[in-house]
Design a protein around this motif. Sequence first.
Motif, PDB file in Angstrom:
ATOM      1  N   UNK A  26       0.826  -1.204   0.000  1.00 33.24           N
ATOM      2  CA  UNK A  26       0.000   0.000   0.000  1.00 33.24           C
ATOM      3  C   UNK A  26       0.865   1.261   0.000  1.00 33.24           C
ATOM      4  N   UNK A  27       2.008   1.197   0.654  1.00 32.92           N
ATOM      5  CA  UNK A  27       2.928   2.335   0.627  1.00 32.92           C
ATOM      6  C   UNK A  27       3.348   2.634  -0.810  1.00 32.92           C
ATOM      7  N   UNK A  28       3.762   1.616  -1.532  1.00 27.99           N
ATOM      8  CA  UNK A  28       4.175   1.809  -2.926  1.00 27.99           C
ATOM      9  C   UNK A  28       3.025   2.365  -3.754  1.00 27.99           C
ATOM     10  N   UNK A  29       1.830   1.842  -3.522  1.00 28.70           N
ATOM     11  CA  UNK A  29       0.655   2.325  -4.243  1.00 28.70           C
ATOM     12  C   UNK A  29       0.417   3.802  -3.960  1.00 28.70           C
ATOM     13  N   UNK A  30       0.430   4.174  -2.686  1.00 30.49           N
ATOM     14  CA  UNK A  30       0.169   5.566  -2.319  1.00 30.49           C
ATOM     15  C   UNK A  30       1.186   6.520  -2.933  1.00 30.49           C
ATOM     16  N   UNK A  31       2.449   6.137  -2.920  1.00 29.69           N
ATOM     17  CA  UNK A  31       3.487   7.019  -3.448  1.00 29.69           C
ATOM     18  C   UNK A  31       3.343   7.227  -4.952  1.00 29.69           C
ATOM     19  N   UNK A  32       2.665   6.315  -5.629  1.00 25.26           N
ATOM     20  CA  UNK A  32       2.438   6.484  -7.057  1.00 25.26           C
ATOM     21  C   UNK A  32       1.507   7.634  -7.400  1.00 25.26           C
ATOM     22  N   UNK A  33       0.793   8.155  -6.405  1.00 25.31           N
ATOM     23  CA  UNK A  33      -0.173   9.228  -6.658  1.00 25.31           C
ATOM     24  C   UNK A  33       0.493  10.522  -7.092  1.00 25.31           C
TER      25      UNK A  33
END
Length: 292
Positions: A269-276
Amino acid sequence: MTTNTNAAPGGTFLLGGDLPVHRLGFGAMRLPTGTFQGAVRDPETGVAVLRRAVELGVDHIDTAWFYRRGGVAANDLIRRALAPYADDLVIATKVGPLLDENGVPSSQAGPAELRGLVEDNLRTLGVERLDLVYLRIGGLNPPGGESLSDRFAVLAELREEGLIRHLGISNVTAAHLDEALAIAPVAAVQNSFHVQDRGDTELLARCEKDGIAFVPFFPLGGGLRPIDRTRLTPVMERHGATAAQIALAWLLAASPVSLAIPGTGSPDHLEENMGAGRIRLTAEDLAALEQD
């Protein structure tokens, strides 16, 4: 899903006028547990998430001494994972809530208790001065009519003593901001706000006008105001992104003073969030997302 992850593309903001931070940061509330009454998470995973967040360019971490559950505490994890801290790492914390026997922040500290709470944060984080301390008021309730002057004045005194660099307020109204500014400068406001919880739009505009950071808690929903992710689907499909990424991209687009601090205890989820940070919403996207 947008997977090119890094905090930098989300832009930067000068917090308090002297602390440059990426606008896409990290919230530590979910490191010890997913919810205040949830199961305790593995502290080793929390350490790994924090270290990866910094690798991805996060230089603004939002925490609190009361983010703890069953012997696992966010501040302890931050110190273990990241100390000695990089010079450009900004750690914000908050004081005010007190935990009951079930670990739920169900009451509030009075003025006489705030110095001790600040000192607890100094000790557990292992620092001599806190970068940013919010006074959180109102408990678990929405902003109300209570005064914050007596409590904020205590934090202002600690700032004058050099224990705090900048002050913030949380769960507040515009009247509370006026009350606080009459005592000391306010660097940041932290309220509930997200793509489908826009009741503080006028307060955000006020912060933008005055150069005050607006740092929403629950930027991905949560608490009493979840996000209906199905309403984000058309924009998600246009950008090949997830609901979380679109919600965070909207927040970054809402104002140059808005800072996102999504929290997670999951490396994925961290990686996903940083993609924003790499998503650039169009006027069409914004109109669709803000349609009631």
